[in-house]
Design an enzyme around this catalytic site. Structure first.
Site, PDB file in Angstrom:
ATOM      1  N   GLU A  67       0.858  -1.185   0.000  1.00  0.00           N
ATOM      2  CA  GLU A  67       0.000   0.000   0.000  1.00  0.00           C
ATOM      3  C   GLU A  67       0.893   1.233   0.000  1.00  0.00           C
ATOM      4  O   GLU A  67       1.782   1.374   0.838  1.00  0.00           O
ATOM      5  CB  GLU A  67      -0.922   0.034   1.212  1.00  0.00           C
ATOM      6  CG  GLU A  67      -1.819   1.268   1.204  1.00  0.00           C
ATOM      7  CD  GLU A  67      -2.864   1.293   2.309  1.00  0.00           C
ATOM      8  OE1 GLU A  67      -3.554   2.324   2.421  1.00  0.00           O
ATOM      9  OE2 GLU A  67      -2.972   0.304   3.045  1.00  0.00           O
ATOM     10  N   GLU A  92       4.978   4.942   3.603  1.00  0.00           N
ATOM     11  CA  GLU A  92       4.440   6.246   4.004  1.00  0.00           C
ATOM     12  C   GLU A  92       5.575   7.130   4.500  1.00  0.00           C
ATOM     13  O   GLU A  92       6.604   6.617   4.969  1.00  0.00           O
ATOM     14  CB  GLU A  92       3.381   6.044   5.100  1.00  0.00           C
ATOM     15  CG  GLU A  92       2.728   7.294   5.652  1.00  0.00           C
ATOM     16  CD  GLU A  92       2.010   8.100   4.580  1.00  0.00           C
ATOM     17  OE1 GLU A  92       2.611   9.107   4.134  1.00  0.00           O
ATOM     18  OE2 GLU A  92       0.883   7.731   4.195  1.00  0.00           O
ATOM     19  N   ASP A 119      10.142   7.471   0.545  1.00  0.00           N
ATOM     20  CA  ASP A 119       9.514   7.765  -0.743  1.00  0.00           C
ATOM     21  C   ASP A 119       9.246   6.463  -1.498  1.00  0.00           C
ATOM     22  O   ASP A 119      10.171   5.685  -1.778  1.00  0.00           O
ATOM     23  CB  ASP A 119      10.453   8.673  -1.536  1.00  0.00           C
ATOM     24  CG  ASP A 119       9.964   8.955  -2.951  1.00  0.00           C
ATOM     25  OD1 ASP A 119       8.837   8.566  -3.294  1.00  0.00           O
ATOM     26  OD2 ASP A 119      10.727   9.579  -3.710  1.00  0.00           O
ATOM     27  N   ASP A 142      -3.040  12.117  -2.742  1.00  0.00           N
ATOM     28  CA  ASP A 142      -3.205  13.544  -2.980  1.00  0.00           C
ATOM     29  C   ASP A 142      -3.574  13.772  -4.452  1.00  0.00           C
ATOM     30  O   ASP A 142      -2.844  13.353  -5.347  1.00  0.00           O
ATOM     31  CB  ASP A 142      -1.894  14.273  -2.653  1.00  0.00           C
ATOM     32  CG  ASP A 142      -2.070  15.776  -2.524  1.00  0.00           C
ATOM     33  OD1 ASP A 142      -2.900  16.342  -3.270  1.00  0.00           O
ATOM     34  OD2 ASP A 142      -1.380  16.388  -1.687  1.00  0.00           O
ATOM     35  N   LYS A 146      -4.380  21.449  -8.810  1.00  0.00           N
ATOM     36  CA  LYS A 146      -3.914  22.522  -9.692  1.00  0.00           C
ATOM     37  C   LYS A 146      -3.133  21.928 -10.862  1.00  0.00           C
ATOM     38  O   LYS A 146      -2.315  21.024 -10.686  1.00  0.00           O
ATOM     39  CB  LYS A 146      -3.042  23.503  -8.917  1.00  0.00           C
ATOM     40  CG  LYS A 146      -3.806  24.267  -7.839  1.00  0.00           C
ATOM     41  CD  LYS A 146      -2.894  25.231  -7.099  1.00  0.00           C
ATOM     42  CE  LYS A 146      -3.677  25.987  -6.026  1.00  0.00           C
ATOM     43  NZ  LYS A 146      -2.810  26.923  -5.268  1.00  0.00           N
ATOM     44  N   ASP A 178     -11.521  10.366  -4.208  1.00  0.00           N
ATOM     45  CA  ASP A 178     -12.771  11.122  -4.100  1.00  0.00           C
ATOM     46  C   ASP A 178     -12.711  12.405  -4.937  1.00  0.00           C
ATOM     47  O   ASP A 178     -13.537  13.304  -4.766  1.00  0.00           O
ATOM     48  CB  ASP A 178     -13.088  11.452  -2.631  1.00  0.00           C
ATOM     49  CG  ASP A 178     -12.080  12.413  -2.017  1.00  0.00           C
ATOM     50  OD1 ASP A 178     -10.965  12.556  -2.571  1.00  0.00           O
ATOM     51  OD2 ASP A 178     -12.389  13.020  -0.975  1.00  0.00           O
ATOM     52  N   THR A 213     -12.863   4.807   5.607  1.00  0.00           N
ATOM     53  CA  THR A 213     -12.093   5.562   6.588  1.00  0.00           C
ATOM     54  C   THR A 213     -12.770   6.906   6.862  1.00  0.00           C
ATOM     55  O   THR A 213     -13.687   7.318   6.154  1.00  0.00           O
ATOM     56  CB  THR A 213     -10.662   5.842   6.075  1.00  0.00           C
ATOM     57  OG1 THR A 213     -10.749   6.671   4.916  1.00  0.00           O
ATOM     58  CG2 THR A 213      -9.954   4.541   5.730  1.00  0.00           C
ATOM     59  N   PHE A 215     -11.461   9.761   6.437  1.00  0.00           N
ATOM     60  CA  PHE A 215     -11.159  10.623   5.294  1.00  0.00           C
ATOM     61  C   PHE A 215     -12.172  10.403   4.174  1.00  0.00           C
ATOM     62  O   PHE A 215     -12.662  11.354   3.567  1.00  0.00           O
ATOM     63  CB  PHE A 215      -9.744  10.349   4.792  1.00  0.00           C
ATOM     64  CG  PHE A 215      -9.315  11.268   3.683  1.00  0.00           C
ATOM     65  CD1 PHE A 215      -8.664  12.457   3.968  1.00  0.00           C
ATOM     66  CD2 PHE A 215      -9.574  10.956   2.355  1.00  0.00           C
ATOM     67  CE1 PHE A 215      -8.272  13.322   2.953  1.00  0.00           C
ATOM     68  CE2 PHE A 215      -9.197  11.809   1.328  1.00  0.00           C
ATOM     69  CZ  PHE A 215      -8.541  13.000   1.638  1.00  0.00           C
ATOM     70  N   GLU A 216     -12.490   9.147   3.908  1.00  0.00           N
ATOM     71  CA  GLU A 216     -13.472   8.848   2.867  1.00  0.00           C
ATOM     72  C   GLU A 216     -14.836   9.415   3.227  1.00  0.00           C
ATOM     73  O   GLU A 216     -15.544   9.960   2.372  1.00  0.00           O
ATOM     74  CB  GLU A 216     -13.570   7.340   2.654  1.00  0.00           C
ATOM     75  CG  GLU A 216     -14.551   6.935   1.575  1.00  0.00           C
ATOM     76  CD  GLU A 216     -14.543   5.450   1.291  1.00  0.00           C
ATOM     77  OE1 GLU A 216     -15.318   5.014   0.424  1.00  0.00           O
ATOM     78  OE2 GLU A 216     -13.753   4.722   1.921  1.00  0.00           O
TER      79      GLU A 216
END
Length: 234
Positions: A67, A92, A119, A142, A146, A178, A213, A215-216
Site C-alpha cells: 500500500e 508512508e 519515498d 493527494d 492545480k 474522491d 475511513t 477521510f473517505e
C-alpha cells in the site's frame, strides 16, 4: 523501463510533500520504539543487487500487497487483520500516520504487516524485485488539483509503468479517489500503461473488503464521488 526514465521518476518530482501535522505523544513514542521492530529501513546500497526477500521478512511464502501512502493506517490495519494469509507492506512518509499504524500493529497483534518510512518511488526502484508483488493499493492519494501540480500525481505514467513492472502476472493495481478529475485522469493513464487490463467495464464497483475511513466519509459528506478502479497485469 529504460534506466533514464526510472531515474527521472526518482529525481525530478515527488508525489508528496511532508506537511506539518499534529504528532501526539503516543504516536511519537510508537514511532520511535516500534519502527525498529516492524519497519524495514530504506537502503539503496544494500539492495542494489539482491532485492527484499519477502519470505525472509515474513517467514512464509504468502502473497505480498504493497500500500502506497496509507495515511493514518486505519484501513491498512483492518485489511491486514482480516486477511492473515496475505502479507502487507505499507509505504508512508507522514510520521504521525506511521506512529499510529505501528500502534495498531501492536494492539491487534499483526504478524503480516511491515512499514517502510520512505519515498515509495525510490523504495520500488531500489528495493523491490520485478514481478514479486501481488497487488498495489492506493487509497485517496493527494489529487494535486492545480494543473501545474499534475506532474506530482502518483497514478500516471511512467509511475504506473514502474508499478506494473513490479507486479506478478495476474496482480493488480487498486486505486480509489474522491476527486473525480483525478479519477478520470488516472483511468486514462492506466489504460495507456502497457501490460495492464481493466478488470471491469469502466470504474470498479465498491470492493466490500475495503473498509471506509474517516477521510473517505469526509468526501462523502462533501458530496464528492468515490471512484474505484482495478487494473490487472496480463
Amino acid at each position: 523501463m529504460p534506466e533514464r526514465q526510472t531515474d527521472e521518476i526518482r529525481r525530478e518530482v515527488h508525489t508528496f510533500v511532508i506537511r506539518a501535522g499534529h504528532f501526539t505523544n503516543a504516536e511519537k513514542k510508537d514511532y520511535e520504539e516500534l519502527l525498529p521492530v516492524w519497519g524495514i529501513p530504506y537502503d539503496k546500497e544494500k539492495f542494489s543487487e539482491k532485492k527484499l526477500d519477502f519470505e525472509e521478512i515474513f517467514g512464509n511464502k504468502n502473497p505480498v500487497v504493497i500500500e502506497i501512502g496509507f495515511g493514518m493506517g486505519k484501513a491498512t490495519a483492518i485489511i491486514a487483520e482480516n486477511n492473515p494469509n496475505i502479507n502487507y507492506i505499507g509505504i508512508e512518509v507522514h510520521k504521525p500516520g506511521i506512529g499510529k499504524l505501528l500502534g495498531e500493529i501492536r494492539e491487534r497483534g499483526l504478524k503480516n504487516l511491515r512499514i517502510i518510512a520512505h519515498d515509495a518511488m525510490e523504495v520500488l526502484s531500489d528495493m523491490i524485485a520485478d514481478e514479486s508483488v501481488s497487488a498495489f493499493h492506493i487509497f485517496f492519494a493527494d489529487p494535486w488539483p492545480k494543473k501545474r501540480h499534475h506532474k506530482r500525481r502518483l497514478v500516471q505514467r511512467p509511475r504506473t509503468d514502474l508499478l506494473t513492472k513490479k507486479l506478478l502476472k495476474g496482480g493488480y493495481i487498486y486505486f480509489v479517489t474522491d476527486w473525480l478529475p483525478y479519477a478520470e485522469f488516472a483511468m486514462d493513464e492506466l489504460k495507456l500503461t502497457e501490460g495492464l487490463k481493466n478488470r471491469f467495464d469502466g470504474f470498479a464497483p465498491h470492493q466490500e473488503w475495503r473498509p471506509e475511513t474517516r477521510f473517505e466519509q469526509k468526501g462523502v459528506d462533501a458530496n464528492r464521488v468515490i471512484s474505484e478502479m482495478m487494473f490487472e497485469k496480463i
